[in-house]
Scaffold this motif. Structure first.
Motif: not given
Length: 345
Positions: A26, A34, A72, A74, A171, A313, A317
């Motif tokens: 987290h 982003t 999630t 990235q 997302a 999140r 997504w």
């Protein structure tokens, strides 16, 4: 059909789960904003996971993307996997494979694709001109796979683009809008046509369905954990029938996304006709995916409205994946047309 992972596929999934679980926290996601988590991407590449995609196939990639979706993470694994490694391995010339695949395997090159085709790009003399919508992970990419109006596939070096306009999506996919104005491009393969385009689009739809399965599984896991400890009127929320039914529906939807993605990937790896299976998987990822992430947020009650909560999140997504490469209505129309054509043969 047998979706049991091979030893190589299971080993890759377990390794991905460990790296992603340790690094996609987290706190790191909040710090990344982003953009892409560059250190996490380096760790995945150092472990050889992108490079393993050629060996473990599309089903193996789906398994890796499930683990990415759970947290999630990235990183541009889906885009590089389908628009780079699998596209070049399946449709590139021997020279292109020798030149491009090493960089894609070790992460020094990152690929993405301007999919689905809009018919707005023209090719003349090895140069592309036209309008392309947003492209995921374009800001990280070194190569972009672009279909022209005839659905031939072209590789464009990101450095040759006239410009890249940053685009912020629902997302955090480091997206951008490329400008094609006589941009030099390299034809993928020896005269690739619509068949190669359809194969890459199908692989992308399957891969992103696998990513959605992971996003939904992660959202549901957070909801189950929260409702098991959150008490109302002296009882955990999870003991209430309405909560149990909502979670059960989300579980069934998540399993439907997963099993249809597995079937589409398995058929692709086996060289079988998988057009209907791919559209079915993409439809479940779109329609059921948004139901699951809405349920995950709803089951968190007031906490679900907190934009900084981890479950949000998954919601972002899930909604992004709902519409990418075709939303539910479009996919259902494509599937209907496909079945009608097959019925007329």
């Amino acid at each position: 059909m047998d979706f049991t992972p091979t030893e190589e596929q299971e080993a890759a999934r377990e390794l991905a789960a460990r790296i992603l679980g340790d690094l996609s926290t987290h706190e790191r996601l909040a710090a990344a904003g982003t953009g892409t988590d560059a250190e996490l991407w380096k760790a995945l590449c150092a472990a050889g996971l992108p490079g393993a995609v050629e060996e473990i196939g599309l089903l193996g990639l789906v398994l890796l993307l499930e683990e990415q979706g759970r947290v999630t993470a990235q990183v541009p694994l889906a885009a590089t996997g389908v628009y780079g490694i699998l596209a070049v391995a399946r449709h590139g010339t021997e020279e292109q494979r020798a030149r491009l695949l090493p960089g894609l395997r070790d992460g020094t090159a990152v690929a993405t694709g301007a999919f689905p085709a809009t018919g707005a790009v023209t090719a003349r003399g090895g140069r592309l001109t036209g309008t392309v919508g947003w492209v995921p992970w374009l800001r990280d990419a070194t190569h972009v796979l672009v279909p022209d109006a005839d659905r031939a596939l072209w590789l464009v070096r990101a450095g040759d683009l006239a410009a890249v306009a940053p685009v912020e999506l629902t997302a955090p996919w480091s997206a951008g809008r490329p400008v094609l104005d006589g941009t030099p491009a390299e034809r993928l393969g020896d005269g690739t046509g619509p068949e190669a385009y359809e194969d890459v689009l199908a692989a992308a739809r399957t891969a992103f369905a696998g990513l959605q399965a992971g996003v939904c599984a992660g959202s549901l896991a957070r909801a189950v954990a929260y409702t098991s400890v959150r008490e109302q009127f002296g009882r955990p929320l999870a003991t209430r029938q309405a909560v149990q039914l909502r979670a059960a529906d989300a579980h069934m939807d998540t399993e439907a996304i997963r099993v249809t993605a597995y079937e589409a990937a398995w058929r692709s790896d086996a060289g079988l006709d998988g057009a209907a299976a791919t559209l079915t998987a993409a439809w479940w990822a779109s329609e059921a995916g948004k139901r699951v992430v809405h349920s995950g947020q709803h089951l968190h009650g007031g906490m679900g409205a907190d934009l900084d909560h981890p479950v949000h999140r998954h919601f972002l997504w899930g909604r992004q994946l709902d519409a990418y490469l075709g939303h539910g209505t479009e996919l259902l129309a494509e599937l209907g047309d496909l079945l009608a054509r097959k019925g007329s043969i």
